[in-house]
Design a protein around this motif. Sequence first.
Motif, PDB file in Angstrom:
ATOM      1  N   PRO A 268      22.178  47.754  18.461  1.00 59.05           N
ATOM      2  CA  PRO A 268      23.658  48.378  17.976  1.00 59.05           C
ATOM      3  C   PRO A 268      24.627  49.064  18.790  1.00 59.05           C
ATOM      4  O   PRO A 268      25.593  48.849  18.560  1.00 59.05           O
ATOM      5  CB  PRO A 268      22.827  49.240  16.818  1.00 59.05           C
ATOM      6  CG  PRO A 268      21.636  49.678  17.466  1.00 59.05           C
ATOM      7  CD  PRO A 268      21.061  48.699  18.273  1.00 59.05           C
ATOM      8  N   GLU A 269      23.947  49.689  19.941  1.00 57.04           N
ATOM      9  CA  GLU A 269      24.626  50.440  20.917  1.00 57.04           C
ATOM     10  C   GLU A 269      26.077  49.505  21.532  1.00 57.04           C
ATOM     11  O   GLU A 269      27.183  49.829  21.449  1.00 57.04           O
ATOM     12  CB  GLU A 269      24.135  51.282  21.792  1.00 57.04           C
ATOM     13  CG  GLU A 269      23.519  50.448  22.860  1.00 57.04           C
ATOM     14  CD  GLU A 269      22.048  50.233  22.421  1.00 57.04           C
ATOM     15  OE1 GLU A 269      21.118  50.373  23.458  1.00 57.04           O
ATOM     16  OE2 GLU A 269      21.726  49.817  21.268  1.00 57.04           O
ATOM     17  N   TYR A 270      25.512  48.169  21.703  1.00 58.30           N
ATOM     18  CA  TYR A 270      26.348  47.267  22.544  1.00 58.30           C
ATOM     19  C   TYR A 270      27.535  46.903  21.462  1.00 58.30           C
ATOM     20  O   TYR A 270      28.541  46.404  21.873  1.00 58.30           O
ATOM     21  CB  TYR A 270      25.594  46.129  23.064  1.00 58.30           C
ATOM     22  CG  TYR A 270      24.340  46.507  23.994  1.00 58.30           C
ATOM     23  CD1 TYR A 270      24.756  47.017  25.154  1.00 58.30           C
ATOM     24  CD2 TYR A 270      23.139  46.657  23.470  1.00 58.30           C
ATOM     25  CE1 TYR A 270      23.835  47.335  26.196  1.00 58.30           C
ATOM     26  CE2 TYR A 270      22.289  47.049  24.444  1.00 58.30           C
ATOM     27  CZ  TYR A 270      22.599  47.373  25.942  1.00 58.30           C
ATOM     28  OH  TYR A 270      21.550  47.973  26.643  1.00 58.30           O
ATOM     29  N   PHE A 271      27.000  46.971  20.191  1.00 57.55           N
ATOM     30  CA  PHE A 271      27.928  46.381  19.024  1.00 57.55           C
ATOM     31  C   PHE A 271      29.226  47.478  18.984  1.00 57.55           C
ATOM     32  O   PHE A 271      30.290  47.118  19.015  1.00 57.55           O
ATOM     33  CB  PHE A 271      27.190  46.171  17.721  1.00 57.55           C
ATOM     34  CG  PHE A 271      28.358  45.730  16.760  1.00 57.55           C
ATOM     35  CD1 PHE A 271      28.781  44.533  16.634  1.00 57.55           C
ATOM     36  CD2 PHE A 271      28.391  46.708  15.648  1.00 57.55           C
ATOM     37  CE1 PHE A 271      29.747  44.313  15.655  1.00 57.55           C
ATOM     38  CE2 PHE A 271      29.291  46.362  14.592  1.00 57.55           C
ATOM     39  CZ  PHE A 271      29.911  45.111  14.404  1.00 57.55           C
ATOM     40  N   VAL A 332      33.529  37.642  11.185  1.00 62.13           N
ATOM     41  CA  VAL A 332      32.658  37.387  12.274  1.00 62.13           C
ATOM     42  C   VAL A 332      31.391  38.029  12.292  1.00 62.13           C
ATOM     43  O   VAL A 332      31.130  39.186  11.597  1.00 62.13           O
ATOM     44  CB  VAL A 332      33.402  37.841  13.815  1.00 62.13           C
ATOM     45  CG1 VAL A 332      32.522  37.565  14.959  1.00 62.13           C
ATOM     46  CG2 VAL A 332      34.637  37.380  13.801  1.00 62.13           C
ATOM     47  N   TYR A 333      30.518  37.449  12.579  1.00 67.79           N
ATOM     48  CA  TYR A 333      28.969  38.056  12.619  1.00 67.79           C
ATOM     49  C   TYR A 333      28.455  38.157  14.173  1.00 67.79           C
ATOM     50  O   TYR A 333      28.409  37.237  14.730  1.00 67.79           O
ATOM     51  CB  TYR A 333      27.937  37.359  11.658  1.00 67.79           C
ATOM     52  CG  TYR A 333      26.535  37.896  11.733  1.00 67.79           C
ATOM     53  CD1 TYR A 333      26.245  39.133  11.225  1.00 67.79           C
ATOM     54  CD2 TYR A 333      25.769  37.230  12.259  1.00 67.79           C
ATOM     55  CE1 TYR A 333      24.919  39.608  11.283  1.00 67.79           C
ATOM     56  CE2 TYR A 333      24.235  37.737  12.629  1.00 67.79           C
ATOM     57  CZ  TYR A 333      24.178  38.995  12.120  1.00 67.79           C
ATOM     58  OH  TYR A 333      22.849  39.615  12.116  1.00 67.79           O
ATOM     59  N   VAL A 334      27.886  39.314  14.399  1.00 64.24           N
ATOM     60  CA  VAL A 334      27.368  39.598  15.868  1.00 64.24           C
ATOM     61  C   VAL A 334      25.983  40.021  15.730  1.00 64.24           C
ATOM     62  O   VAL A 334      25.618  40.898  14.957  1.00 64.24           O
ATOM     63  CB  VAL A 334      28.154  40.740  16.534  1.00 64.24           C
ATOM     64  CG1 VAL A 334      27.572  40.861  17.966  1.00 64.24           C
ATOM     65  CG2 VAL A 334      29.808  40.334  16.527  1.00 64.24           C
ATOM     66  N   MET A 335      25.281  39.401  16.673  1.00 64.13           N
ATOM     67  CA  MET A 335      23.855  39.741  16.718  1.00 64.13           C
ATOM     68  C   MET A 335      23.568  39.939  18.152  1.00 64.13           C
ATOM     69  O   MET A 335      23.272  39.013  18.763  1.00 64.13           O
ATOM     70  CB  MET A 335      22.955  38.613  16.119  1.00 64.13           C
ATOM     71  CG  MET A 335      21.391  39.097  16.061  1.00 64.13           C
ATOM     72  SD  MET A 335      20.182  37.807  15.397  1.00 64.13           S
ATOM     73  CE  MET A 335      20.163  36.918  17.127  1.00 64.13           C
ATOM     74  N   PRO A 336      23.480  41.299  18.389  1.00 62.99           N
ATOM     75  CA  PRO A 336      23.634  41.594  20.025  1.00 62.99           C
ATOM     76  C   PRO A 336      22.174  41.934  20.445  1.00 62.99           C
ATOM     77  O   PRO A 336      21.843  42.797  21.203  1.00 62.99           O
ATOM     78  CB  PRO A 336      24.581  42.731  20.305  1.00 62.99           C
ATOM     79  CG  PRO A 336      24.334  43.437  18.953  1.00 62.99           C
ATOM     80  CD  PRO A 336      24.115  42.306  17.893  1.00 62.99           C
TER      81      PRO A 336
END
Length: 436
Positions: A268-271, A332-336
């Motif tokens: 989550p921190e990268y998001f 947009v969906y992000v999965m980091p």
Amino acid sequence: MKVLMFGWEFPPHISGGLGTACYGLTRGLAKIDDLDIIFVVPKAHGDEDQSKMKLVGANGVSIEQVQTHIENFKTQHTYLEVESQLIPYNDPDEYYTFRSQDLYGQNKFFKVDKEGKLEFSGKYGANLIEEIYKYAYVASTIADNHEHDVIHAHDWLCYPAGIAAKEVSGKPLVIHVHATDFDRSGGNVNPKVFEIEKKGMDAADQIIAVSNLTRNIVIEKYGQDPAKVKTVYNAVEPVTIEEKLKVKKGVKEKVVTFLGRITMQKGPEYFVEAAYEVLKRTEDVRFVMAGSGDMLEKMVERAAQLGISDKFHFTGFLKGDDVFQMFLLSDVYVMPSVSEPFGISPLEAMQSNVPVIISKQSGVSEILTHAVKVDYWDIDAMADAIYGIVKYDALANVFKEEGKEEVDNLKWANAALNVHDVYTSAIELFEPSLKN
């Protein structure tokens, strides 16, 4: 073929992808004519969908028969002593049957009611290890009471139950590795969890991994024979978006969403850092972090430190229709994820016509073509991908259309056929070993 399957959660009572995957797989397996499933969970609530299989709650099973199998069981797991006595100062309608010394470091009693049933929370609380071993006890009785040809245990929580069932029935064991502690801990592995995982893998006749990423971990970190580790990718249940509740966004800006547990594994921190970089370039975007976890407070504080709280929203844990409503709001969906054995949520987003950005360190990246793939730590690349999709509609439309078509072809029925092949292999390999 009759399958005795052990899981930990089942819809609508789920807290993550494990329950969703188990549900999808059982529905896929139910389409195979010669296959019947008994699905076991620690705690049944009575409102689960049993149209495709029979569901058994360990909390509703009497455990008297377990005493006849306890000697073999305790040599495999821990030192356990069985007693049948009343303990002073307790209600006479209740008694304690089991005591464990090695597992807890002190005498520990498992509460059993007058019908011989253990109590389960079915959750992931402070007594999780205790519940895992209670579950294994009851698994012995369940294996005795239900005819089956093969045992299928989902994830480490259920491996002791699978082993106990195998010892009682003498049937082959298939374990399903949805994640390992190397994924969850970032390499700082819990010795007790590793021990349970290793014993489950060693006892298994066949191992199903949800990706080649996971398969390699099972082989390299747990010393398993590559010949018995098969990759079967997850899938998604078909949905018709028109049938879902229609929601209005309520804001003009584009919405970028993170949806998952807010823990180290999910990145989550990268998001948050990528959101900061995007907002330097455009203000026409909002960010949503949907989920709960041990890093939630830290993420709220970091968004405030960066001065982007007015563009950042925290929804808490979402499930069911709320998930699809969130996707319908998203652009947009992000999965980091730092280490993601598979990752079903990008597939759900693509079903909802949402472009996705995923980390290269995820199992789902092995099978998706129409998704942007970045290293989880590469904040600049992640920010560039987000900016490109929210800024250029033509690019977003390509990912929407091609991604939807791609994910619609990833069906649980196909995954189920691959799992059925693993069952067949386990049975065929197990039978000669019995003769020897």
